[in-house]
Design an enzyme around this catalytic site. Structure first.
Site, short mmCIF file in Angstrom:
data_model
loop_
_atom_site.label_atom_id
_atom_site.label_comp_id
_atom_site.label_asym_id
_atom_site.label_seq_id
_atom_site.Cartn_x
_atom_site.Cartn_y
_atom_site.Cartn_z
N GLY A 116 0.82 -1.22 0.00
CA GLY A 116 0.00 0.00 0.00
C GLY A 116 0.84 1.25 0.00
N TYR B 218 -12.37 -1.65 12.66
CA TYR B 218 -11.02 -1.17 12.31
C TYR B 218 -10.08 -1.38 13.50
CZ TYR B 218 -7.26 2.10 11.06
OH TYR B 218 -6.04 2.67 10.80
N ALA C 292 -10.33 -3.47 15.90
CA ALA C 292 -10.09 -4.91 16.11
C ALA C 292 -9.04 -5.43 15.13
CB ALA C 292 -11.39 -5.69 15.96
P1 NAP Z 1 -4.29 6.03 2.58
O1 NAP Z 1 -3.69 7.33 2.25
O2 NAP Z 1 -5.75 5.80 2.39
O3 NAP Z 1 -3.46 4.91 1.78
C1 NAP Z 1 -3.82 3.56 1.89
C2 NAP Z 1 -2.86 2.74 1.07
O4 NAP Z 1 -3.23 1.36 1.24
C3 NAP Z 1 -2.95 3.07 -0.42
O5 NAP Z 1 -1.66 3.06 -0.98
C4 NAP Z 1 -3.79 1.91 -0.96
O6 NAP Z 1 -3.43 1.56 -2.31
C5 NAP Z 1 -3.37 0.79 -0.06
N1 NAP Z 1 -4.36 -0.29 -0.06
C6 NAP Z 1 -5.64 -0.26 0.36
N2 NAP Z 1 -6.23 -1.46 0.16
C7 NAP Z 1 -5.28 -2.25 -0.41
C8 NAP Z 1 -5.27 -3.59 -0.85
N3 NAP Z 1 -6.36 -4.36 -0.75
N4 NAP Z 1 -4.13 -4.09 -1.37
C9 NAP Z 1 -3.01 -3.32 -1.49
N5 NAP Z 1 -2.97 -2.03 -1.09
C10 NAP Z 1 -4.09 -1.51 -0.56
O7 NAP Z 1 -4.04 5.65 4.10
P2 NAP Z 1 -2.80 5.93 5.07
O8 NAP Z 1 -3.26 6.90 6.07
O9 NAP Z 1 -1.55 6.18 4.34
O10 NAP Z 1 -2.76 4.51 5.80
C11 NAP Z 1 -1.65 3.64 5.74
C12 NAP Z 1 -1.72 2.70 6.93
O11 NAP Z 1 -1.65 3.47 8.12
C13 NAP Z 1 -3.02 1.90 7.01
O12 NAP Z 1 -2.75 0.60 7.45
C14 NAP Z 1 -3.82 2.65 8.05
O13 NAP Z 1 -4.75 1.82 8.70
C15 NAP Z 1 -2.71 3.11 8.98
N6 NAP Z 1 -3.08 4.23 9.84
C16 NAP Z 1 -3.42 5.43 9.29
C17 NAP Z 1 -3.79 6.48 10.15
C18 NAP Z 1 -4.18 7.84 9.63
O14 NAP Z 1 -4.65 8.66 10.44
N7 NAP Z 1 -4.01 8.16 8.36
C19 NAP Z 1 -3.79 6.27 11.54
C20 NAP Z 1 -3.43 5.05 12.02
C21 NAP Z 1 -3.06 4.02 11.18
P3 NAP Z 1 -4.38 1.79 -3.60
O15 NAP Z 1 -4.89 3.20 -3.51
O16 NAP Z 1 -3.44 1.54 -4.72
O17 NAP Z 1 -5.49 0.77 -3.52
#
Ligand code: NAP
Length: 234
Positions: free
Chosen positions: A8, A142, A144
């Site tokens: 991702g 989420y 969980a």
């Molecule tokens: P984001 O900007 O929405 O990016 C999510 C990434 O995950 C994208 O590159 C997306 O790729 C990829 N993805 C989603 N479903 C996928 C799948 N089935 N297979 C492969 N790739 C997939 O979110 P982010 O904030 O950067 O989040 C990254 C991580 O940090 C996540 O695990 C999230 O739960 C965690 N997190 C985020 C926050 C926050 O506040 N932002 C807080 C705590 C934890 P595509 O677009 O190419 O599908």
């Protein structure tokens, strides 16, 4: 040169992590699912390789690993969010979020491990969440999925330590990416008022912790969960 796969990494925290690993001279593999254009653009700007695979699909993950060299570092970052009351969540929605956030991490680790164990060396960093530690109202599913990753991190650190593999987790707070796009300015201001640091986190804030944990500077650190949350009080 270290081989690194970041799941991702077409956008957000994963993309910032890919940029930082590339800056540190690693051979970077950018996994994406839907955002092909962004992934290809990022890969070309970094001289990296972009690979499409839905991490929630075990066949696609196996095919992705078949095209990769042995990994030194695996960063399990891909994730999706879902908000709402638990009683309104369908069985399909529950399965979907577990499939990407939790099953996806298992599939990637399972496929990365044989070569890591063979070489008696490897590094796994899992992206969990502050909600996995503390839970969140209207984010039960989420939370969980992310809580499961914390237990997985601690267990695998014990299981894989004898094979020379370290496993750690980062638990981001509110990071300013597309994942928070559903919040309006007032809701974001409310979150900021619950932080000791007066801003939302940036993807780079989390990327720096991931790269540190994967580096030799962290060689005595395993089985730990590191909050990158600006001192969020929830
Ligand atoms: P984001 O900007 O929405 O990016 C999510 C990434 O995950 C994208 O590159 C997306 O790729 C990829 N993805 C989603 N479903 C996928 C799948 N089935 N297979 C492969 N790739 C997939 O979110 P982010 O904030 O950067 O989040 C990254 C991580 O940090 C996540 O695990 C999230 O739960 C965690 N997190 C985020 C926050 C926050 O506040 N932002 C807080 C705590 C934890 P595509 O677009 O190419 O599908």
């Amino acid at each position: 040169m270290k081989n690194v796969l970041i799941t991702g990494s077409s956008r957000g925290i994963g993309a910032a992590t890919a940029r930082l690993f590339a800056k540190e001279g690693c051979n970077v593999y950018i996994n994406y699912n839907k955002s092909e254009e962004k992934a290809l653009e990022l890969a070309s700007s970094l001289g990296a390789c972009a690979i499409k695979a839905d991490v929630g699909n075990s066949n696609e993950v196996e095919n992705m690993f078949a095209s990769l060299p042995p990994l030194d570092i695996l960063c399990c970052n891909a994730g999706i969010g879902k908000t709402g009351l638990i009683q309104d969540m369908s069985y399909e929605e529950w399965r979907e979020i577990f499939s990407v956030n939790t099953d996806g991490v298992f599939y990637c680790i399972k496929n990365a491990l044989p070569k890591m164990i063979q070489r008696k060396s490897g590094n796994i960093v899992i992206v969990s969440s502050v909600l996995g530690l503390r839970g969140g109202s209207c984010e039960a599913a989420y939370s969980a999925t992310k809580g499961a990753l914390i237990a997985l991190t601690k267990s695998l650190s014990k299981e894989l330590g004898p094979s020379g593999i370290r496993v750690n987790s980062v638990a981001p707070g509110a990071i300013d990416t597309d994942m928070l796009a559903y919040l309006d300015a007032t809701e974001k201001a409310e979150i900021i008022s619950s932080c000791s640091v007066d801003r939302l986190g940036s993807p780079e804030d989390v990327a720096k912790m991931i790269c540190f944990l994967a580096s030799d500077d962290a060689s005595y650190i395993s089985g730990q969960i590191f909050g990158v949350d600006g001192g969020l009080i929830i």
